[in-house]
Design a protein around this motif. Structure first.
Motif, PDB file in Angstrom:
ATOM      1  N   PRO A 108       2.978   2.812   5.183  1.00 49.03           N
ATOM      2  CA  PRO A 108       2.382   3.524   4.319  1.00 49.03           C
ATOM      3  C   PRO A 108       1.071   4.285   4.923  1.00 49.03           C
ATOM      4  CG  PRO A 108       2.564   1.338   3.153  1.00 49.03           C
ATOM      5  CD  PRO A 108       2.926   1.313   4.594  1.00 49.03           C
ATOM      6  N   TYR A 109       0.613   3.987   5.944  1.00 50.00           N
ATOM      7  CA  TYR A 109      -0.640   4.993   6.712  1.00 50.00           C
ATOM      8  C   TYR A 109      -0.042   5.873   7.082  1.00 50.00           C
ATOM      9  CZ  TYR A 109       1.069   3.549  11.326  1.00 50.00           C
ATOM     10  OH  TYR A 109       1.695   3.491  12.559  1.00 50.00           O
ATOM     11  N   THR A 121      -3.031  -7.684   9.961  1.00 47.85           N
ATOM     12  CA  THR A 121      -3.889  -6.920   8.959  1.00 47.85           C
ATOM     13  C   THR A 121      -4.289  -8.122   7.832  1.00 47.85           C
ATOM     14  OG1 THR A 121      -2.825  -4.825   9.304  1.00 47.85           O
ATOM     15  CG2 THR A 121      -3.967  -5.243   7.256  1.00 47.85           C
ATOM     16  N   GLY A 156       5.147  -7.167  -0.405  1.00 49.62           N
ATOM     17  CA  GLY A 156       5.244  -6.251   0.620  1.00 49.62           C
ATOM     18  C   GLY A 156       4.986  -7.087   1.793  1.00 49.62           C
ATOM     19  N   ALA A 157       4.749  -6.332   3.103  1.00 50.99           N
ATOM     20  CA  ALA A 157       4.577  -6.806   4.425  1.00 50.99           C
ATOM     21  C   ALA A 157       3.253  -7.509   4.676  1.00 50.99           C
ATOM     22  CB  ALA A 157       4.882  -5.697   5.695  1.00 50.99           C
ATOM     23  N   VAL A 158       2.269  -6.736   4.155  1.00 46.70           N
ATOM     24  CA  VAL A 158       0.818  -7.441   4.282  1.00 46.70           C
ATOM     25  C   VAL A 158       0.724  -8.516   3.061  1.00 46.70           C
ATOM     26  CG1 VAL A 158      -1.670  -6.739   4.357  1.00 46.70           C
ATOM     27  CG2 VAL A 158      -0.127  -5.174   5.538  1.00 46.70           C
ATOM     28  N   GLY A 184       5.783  -5.175  -8.196  1.00 45.55           N
ATOM     29  CA  GLY A 184       6.584  -4.168  -9.008  1.00 45.55           C
ATOM     30  C   GLY A 184       7.923  -4.612  -9.614  1.00 45.55           C
ATOM     31  N   LYS A 211       4.542  -3.476 -13.626  1.00 44.13           N
ATOM     32  CA  LYS A 211       5.353  -2.451 -14.479  1.00 44.13           C
ATOM     33  C   LYS A 211       5.752  -2.791 -15.844  1.00 44.13           C
ATOM     34  CE  LYS A 211       6.828  -0.025 -10.350  1.00 44.13           C
ATOM     35  NZ  LYS A 211       8.317   0.099  -9.391  1.00 44.13           N
ATOM     36  N   VAL A 260      -3.287  -1.638  -3.099  1.00 43.25           N
ATOM     37  CA  VAL A 260      -2.528  -0.750  -3.941  1.00 43.25           C
ATOM     38  C   VAL A 260      -3.756   0.140  -4.746  1.00 43.25           C
ATOM     39  CG1 VAL A 260      -0.497  -1.961  -4.335  1.00 43.25           C
ATOM     40  CG2 VAL A 260      -2.052  -1.786  -6.104  1.00 43.25           C
ATOM     41  N   CYS A 317      -7.941  -3.194   1.660  1.00 44.21           N
ATOM     42  CA  CYS A 317      -6.996  -3.112   2.844  1.00 44.21           C
ATOM     43  C   CYS A 317      -6.060  -1.775   2.834  1.00 44.21           C
ATOM     44  CB  CYS A 317      -5.978  -4.229   2.783  1.00 44.21           C
ATOM     45  SG  CYS A 317      -4.514  -4.140   3.815  1.00 44.21           S
ATOM     46  N   TYR A 368      -2.110   7.593  -2.245  1.00 44.59           N
ATOM     47  CA  TYR A 368      -1.779   8.073  -1.042  1.00 44.59           C
ATOM     48  C   TYR A 368      -1.167   9.437  -1.264  1.00 44.59           C
ATOM     49  CZ  TYR A 368      -2.642   3.822   1.531  1.00 44.59           C
ATOM     50  OH  TYR A 368      -3.371   2.829   2.082  1.00 44.59           O
ATOM     51  N   PHE A 426     -11.514  -2.207   5.470  1.00 43.76           N
ATOM     52  CA  PHE A 426     -11.343  -2.761   7.002  1.00 43.76           C
ATOM     53  C   PHE A 426     -10.100  -2.120   7.529  1.00 43.76           C
ATOM     54  CE2 PHE A 426      -7.971  -5.751   7.399  1.00 43.76           C
ATOM     55  CZ  PHE A 426      -7.503  -5.573   6.309  1.00 43.76           C
ATOM     56  N   ILE A 427     -10.076  -1.872   8.769  1.00 44.68           N
ATOM     57  CA  ILE A 427      -8.874  -1.340   9.467  1.00 44.68           C
ATOM     58  C   ILE A 427      -8.607  -2.456  10.460  1.00 44.68           C
ATOM     59  CG2 ILE A 427      -7.982   0.575  11.257  1.00 44.68           C
ATOM     60  CD1 ILE A 427      -8.397   1.542   8.149  1.00 44.68           C
ATOM     61  N   GLY A 451       8.913  -7.620   1.702  1.00 43.84           N
ATOM     62  CA  GLY A 451       8.628  -7.799   2.933  1.00 43.84           C
ATOM     63  C   GLY A 451       8.361  -6.456   3.705  1.00 43.84           C
TER      64      GLY A 451
HETATM   65  N1  LIG Z   1      -6.559  -1.590   6.437  1.00 43.96           N
HETATM   66  C1  LIG Z   1      -5.466  -1.628   7.371  1.00 43.96           C
HETATM   67  O1  LIG Z   1      -5.791  -1.614   8.514  1.00 43.96           O
HETATM   68  C2  LIG Z   1      -4.087  -1.757   7.021  1.00 43.96           C
HETATM   69  C3  LIG Z   1      -3.074  -1.973   7.939  1.00 43.96           C
HETATM   70  C4  LIG Z   1      -1.766  -2.053   7.289  1.00 43.96           C
HETATM   71  C5  LIG Z   1      -1.600  -1.697   6.153  1.00 43.96           C
HETATM   72  N2  LIG Z   1      -2.413  -1.537   5.384  1.00 43.96           N
HETATM   73  C6  LIG Z   1      -2.251  -0.999   3.911  1.00 43.96           C
HETATM   74  O2  LIG Z   1      -2.033  -2.049   3.201  1.00 43.96           O
HETATM   75  C7  LIG Z   1      -0.987  -1.671   2.030  1.00 43.96           C
HETATM   76  C8  LIG Z   1       0.493  -2.603   2.232  1.00 43.96           C
HETATM   77  O3  LIG Z   1       0.826  -1.777   3.385  1.00 43.96           O
HETATM   78  P1  LIG Z   1       2.480  -2.463   3.842  1.00 43.96           P
HETATM   79  O4  LIG Z   1       2.669  -2.074   5.240  1.00 43.96           O
HETATM   80  O5  LIG Z   1       2.520  -4.078   3.647  1.00 43.96           O
HETATM   81  O6  LIG Z   1       3.394  -1.994   2.761  1.00 43.96           O
HETATM   82  P2  LIG Z   1       4.267  -2.700   1.874  1.00 43.96           P
HETATM   83  O7  LIG Z   1       3.352  -3.356   0.787  1.00 43.96           O
HETATM   84  O8  LIG Z   1       5.359  -3.604   2.516  1.00 43.96           O
HETATM   85  O9  LIG Z   1       5.030  -1.330   0.874  1.00 43.96           O
HETATM   86  C9  LIG Z   1       4.359  -0.693  -0.052  1.00 43.96           C
HETATM   87  C10 LIG Z   1       4.467  -1.261  -1.627  1.00 43.96           C
HETATM   88  O10 LIG Z   1       3.577  -0.800  -2.354  1.00 43.96           O
HETATM   89  C11 LIG Z   1       3.915  -0.725  -3.572  1.00 43.96           C
HETATM   90  N3  LIG Z   1       3.576   0.314  -4.107  1.00 43.96           N
HETATM   91  C12 LIG Z   1       3.906   1.803  -3.942  1.00 43.96           C
HETATM   92  N4  LIG Z   1       3.517   2.710  -4.737  1.00 43.96           N
HETATM   93  C13 LIG Z   1       2.556   1.820  -5.452  1.00 43.96           C
HETATM   94  C14 LIG Z   1       1.760   2.189  -6.847  1.00 43.96           C
HETATM   95  N5  LIG Z   1       1.465   3.338  -7.146  1.00 43.96           N
HETATM   96  N6  LIG Z   1       0.878   0.984  -7.280  1.00 43.96           N
HETATM   97  C15 LIG Z   1       1.367  -0.253  -6.928  1.00 43.96           C
HETATM   98  N7  LIG Z   1       1.975  -0.563  -5.984  1.00 43.96           N
HETATM   99  C16 LIG Z   1       2.727   0.445  -5.209  1.00 43.96           C
HETATM  100  C17 LIG Z   1       5.547  -1.084  -3.699  1.00 43.96           C
HETATM  101  O11 LIG Z   1       5.728  -2.239  -4.065  1.00 43.96           O
HETATM  102  P3  LIG Z   1       5.849  -2.665  -5.690  1.00 43.96           P
HETATM  103  O12 LIG Z   1       7.299  -2.774  -5.998  1.00 43.96           O
HETATM  104  O13 LIG Z   1       5.107  -3.891  -5.941  1.00 43.96           O
HETATM  105  O14 LIG Z   1       5.306  -1.409  -6.302  1.00 43.96           O
HETATM  106  C18 LIG Z   1       5.834  -0.880  -2.270  1.00 43.96           C
HETATM  107  O15 LIG Z   1       6.905  -2.108  -2.072  1.00 43.96           O
HETATM  108  C19 LIG Z   1      -0.807  -0.139   2.406  1.00 43.96           C
HETATM  109  O16 LIG Z   1      -1.901   0.284   1.154  1.00 43.96           O
HETATM  110  C20 LIG Z   1      -1.224  -0.151   3.516  1.00 43.96           C
HETATM  111  O17 LIG Z   1      -1.710   1.283   3.847  1.00 43.96           O
HETATM  112  C21 LIG Z   1      -3.845  -1.387   5.664  1.00 43.96           C
END
Ligand SMILES: NC(=O)c1ccc[n+]([C@@H]2O[C@H](COP(=O)([O-])OP(=O)(O)OC[C@H]3O[C@@H](n4cnc5c(N)ncnc54)[C@H](OP(=O)(O)O)[C@@H]3O)[C@@H](O)[C@H]2O)c1
Length: 340
Positions: free
Chosen positions: A47-48, A131, A155-157, A177, A198, A221, A242, A248, A273-274, A325
């Motif tokens: 997503p980033y 993360t 999701g992954a995180v 979702g 949802k 989210v 996170c 986005y 945090f990052i 995942g």
């Molecule tokens: N702070 C950091 O250093 C850091 C590092 C990595 C990732 N992140 C953040 O952590 C989050 C998860 O990243 P990830 O890589 O693990 O992605 P992920 O959760 O594997 O994939 C994204 C998931 O977000 C959900 N989503 C998408 N649009 C949405 C919405 N409008 N409302 C609610 N849920 C929504 C979807 O699942 P559903 O079917 O559940 O909607 C989708 O599968 C992201 O926000 C990412 O930017 C932050």
């Protein structure tokens, strides 16, 4: 055989579309002294990357328009004039969206030969696992018996953060979702409850799933899910910011209704945090994640999209919720078994 690259054709407004991406072909380059030629096997979509498509100051620089998009990947060294690498070596690190790429060794490292599957280096034993690890344990600091809610939980995180909270003796509730995702969380990962944002009435479902309120909220989210969770936070609760994927693709940030009065009344603490804030402790995190993963205590699933040409759509799948995942794109098979 030609090389192919996917460039950022223009900066998207709102959700990226086909005109955001441009496919170009070129000759496969030859490595010069000090370089390796890498054949890309796997690319991670995250997503980033959406944030890097905007021209704004952030913790990572924007992708330049007209240049290949980049992200985490795994590749095989096919030619080397670099002292640290030989043909056949598997590497991981920051790679361009290209079939073949040159590297001077900066930003890449060998894949741990003991890691199975190797793609764990892009997920649970990689950036997204770290993360979850630092975000939950260092920012959220959950205590045994506390209630932890995770959004984006399948999701992954989120899937790793929730499992780590369970390992710390917490009651864990995941928000995701689809019913398939909720089943995955509760039946395979051991979450205590799951809420489909949802279809369920979020606020009453959260009240039912969290009879003692919420102590830690691991937020991936933002948006309406987060609004609903905040109302159920306990006094002195911690909110781990996170990610905010719901925001986005917004053309303008949403403002109001503002929930800060709740923060005053309940003495809440929210901290962004990052993961790179913890870079000096990555070895510790990776060691522990790898051990839990290897022993089966930490489970992970991958959603794999096959084919380089499907990278843009795979990336957009993150915003549709296509993945359970870690979402990965398989670009090619290795030409030979990895050397230990
Ligand atoms: N702070 C950091 O250093 C850091 C590092 C990595 C990732 N992140 C953040 O952590 C989050 C998860 O990243 P990830 O890589 O693990 O992605 P992920 O959760 O594997 O994939 C994204 C998931 O977000 C959900 N989503 C998408 N649009 C949405 C919405 N409008 N409302 C609610 N849920 C929504 C979807 O699942 P559903 O079917 O559940 O909607 C989708 O599968 C992201 O926000 C990412 O930017 C932050």
């Amino acid at each position: 055989m030609q090389n192919q690259a996917i460039l950022l054709a223009k900066r998207p407004v709102g959700l990226p579309g086909p005109d955001t991406f441009q496919f170009v072909s070129s000759d496969i380059p030859e490595p010069r002294e000090g370089q390796v030629l890498i054949r890309t096997l796997w690319l991670s979509v995250d997503p980033y990357m959406r944030g890097r498509m905007n021209d704004v100051k952030s913790y990572t620089p924007p992708f330049p328009v007209g240049e290949p998009i980049r992200g985490g990947g795994i590749g095989e060294v096919v030619a080397s004039r670099h002292p640290a690498y030989r043909p056949g070596d598997l590497i991981t690190g920051d790679l361009p969206w290209q079939l073949y790429a040159l590297s001077d060794g900066r930003g890449i490292r060998p894949v741990d030969p003991n890691l199975r599957p190797v793609t764990a280096a892009l997920g649970v034993v990689g950036m997204t696992g770290l993360t979850a690890y630092f975000g939950l344990l260092e920012v959220g600091r959950p205590k045994p018996g506390e209630t932890v809610v995770v959004s984006g939980a399948a999701g992954a995180v989120g899937s790793v953060a929730g499992q780590l909270a369970k390992m710390n003796g917490c009651r864990v509730v995941g928000v995701a979702g689809s019913n398939e995702k909720i089943r995955y969380l509760t039946e395979e990962l051991g979450f205590d409850a799951g809420i489909n944002y949802k279809t369920d009435d979020l606020r009453s479902a959260l009240r039912d799933a969290c009879p003692n309120g919420i102590d830690v909220y691991f937020d991936n989210v933002g948006g309406p899910v987060t609004d609903a969770v905040l109302f159920q936070m306990n006094d002195f609760g911690r909110i781990v910011l996170c990610g905010q994927i719901a925001a986005y693709n917004l053309e303008r940030p949403e403002v109001g209704p503002r929930l800060f009065p709740l923060f005053v009344m309940r003495r809440l603490c929210a901290q962004g945090f990052i993961v790179s804030d913890f870079a000096r402790r990555f070895d510790e995190g990776l060691r522990r994640l790898a051990a839990w993963h290897q022993s089966g205590r930490l489970k992970c699933r991958e959603t794999v999209v096959e084919g380089f040409e499907r990278l843009p759509d795979a990336f957009l799948g993150l915003f549709r919720g296509d993945n359970i995942g870690k979402l990965l794109v398989k670009v090619a098979e290795p030409s030979q078994p990895a050397r230990a």
